[in-house]
Design an enzyme around this catalytic site. Structure first.
Site, PDB file in Angstrom:
ATOM      1  N   CYS A   2      31.309   2.042 -62.448  1.00 18.25           N
ATOM      2  CA  CYS A   2      30.654   0.816 -62.081  1.00 18.25           C
ATOM      3  C   CYS A   2      31.613  -0.527 -61.815  1.00 18.25           C
ATOM      4  O   CYS A   2      32.346  -0.637 -62.777  1.00 18.25           O
ATOM      5  CB  CYS A   2      29.732   0.279 -63.320  1.00 18.25           C
ATOM      6  SG  CYS A   2      28.902  -1.010 -63.179  1.00 18.25           S
ATOM      7  N   GLU A 112      27.113   0.355 -55.873  1.00 17.61           N
ATOM      8  CA  GLU A 112      28.258   1.438 -55.673  1.00 17.61           C
ATOM      9  C   GLU A 112      28.262   1.694 -54.236  1.00 17.61           C
ATOM     10  O   GLU A 112      27.441   1.496 -53.349  1.00 17.61           O
ATOM     11  CB  GLU A 112      27.559   2.858 -56.263  1.00 17.61           C
ATOM     12  CG  GLU A 112      28.593   3.893 -56.500  1.00 17.61           C
ATOM     13  CD  GLU A 112      29.808   3.219 -57.466  1.00 17.61           C
ATOM     14  OE1 GLU A 112      30.765   3.063 -56.827  1.00 17.61           O
ATOM     15  OE2 GLU A 112      29.743   3.509 -58.470  1.00 17.61           O
TER      16      GLU A 112
END
Length: 235
Positions: A2, A112
């Site tokens: 992340c 992402e």
């Protein structure tokens, strides 16, 4: 992993969401943001024990890049914004935090990038629509050795987000995802009187799996600047 996330809630909303003890919200001039990056200050929820009163839940701002207490510098060269749930309990940088300094980092969702065969990177926004994601995290207080012991500014709160193997529907985007703790796990995870170890991390990943499997995603435009338009689905 992340590496960017959004948090679009105001301070009062976070206080209500996480039932923060009165007078223990210390996030200053925090404003909603849609492009939080490593080393940025981010809201985190922690619990600490003072005296005989039991744990107190607090909302704080922390640098998103954990610095262990033994470090001589605030920002280590190694990336410290994520910690692998499979190994954090055995890593020198994280094991003390696993034991008693666990946090929840709230997010509207995270970004992402899928990397295609030709090297093209396509951004996606991943979320639980209409809900805050309570990401399992660790924290550490780092003291600046260049400042006097009685100088309050010497203390820096730092944090990292735990990640695990990506659930099936996200593998095509990235092979890791944050550990999204279900609400009925927040109290247990934050409790500083519970001595954390690898078993606790494994248990948290298992508890998070059903919630992780409900994450939804959509393609977004290049993640630049800041603003709610960043999380809008690409037309």
């Amino acid at each position: 992993m992340c590496g960017r996330f959004a948090m679009d809630k105001e301070t009062d909303e976070l206080i209500r969401e996480f039932v923060i003890s009165e007078g223990f919200a210390n996030i200053g001039s925090w404003r909603p943001a849609w492009n939080l990056a490593p080393t940025d200050p981010v809201p985190i929820v922690i619990e600490s024990v003072k005296g005989d009163d039991g744990p107190v839940r607090r909302l704080e701002l922390a640098q998103w890049w954990l610095t262990p207490t033994w470090s001589k510098v605030l920002k280590l060269k190694a990336p410290m914004f994520n910690a692998r749930a499979e190994t954090a309990a055995s890593k020198a940088s994280f094991k003390a935090s696993v034991a008693s300094k666990r946090a929840v980092i709230p997010a509207t969702g995270y970004y992402e990038w899928r990397t295609d065969a030709d090297g093209t990177k396509t951004p996606y926004f991943i979320q639980l629509p209409g809900e805050i994601i309570g990401m399992a995290a660790l924290y550490s207080w780092w003291a600046d050795p260049s400042k006097a012991n009685d100088d309050e500014s010497r203390w820096h709160l730092t944090a990292t987000i735990l990640t695990s193997d990506a659930v099936d529907q996200l593998v095509g985007i990235h092979d890791r995802n944050p550990v999204p703790l279900p609400r009925d796990w927040w109290d247990h995870w934050l409790d500083p009187t519970i001595v954390g170890d690898q078993d606790l991390l494994d248990e948290a990943v298992r508890a998070a799996l059903p919630l992780a499997e409900t994450l939804e995603f959509h393609e977004v435009a290049p993640v630049k600047g800041d603003g709610p338009e960043l999380i809008a689905p690409l037309d």
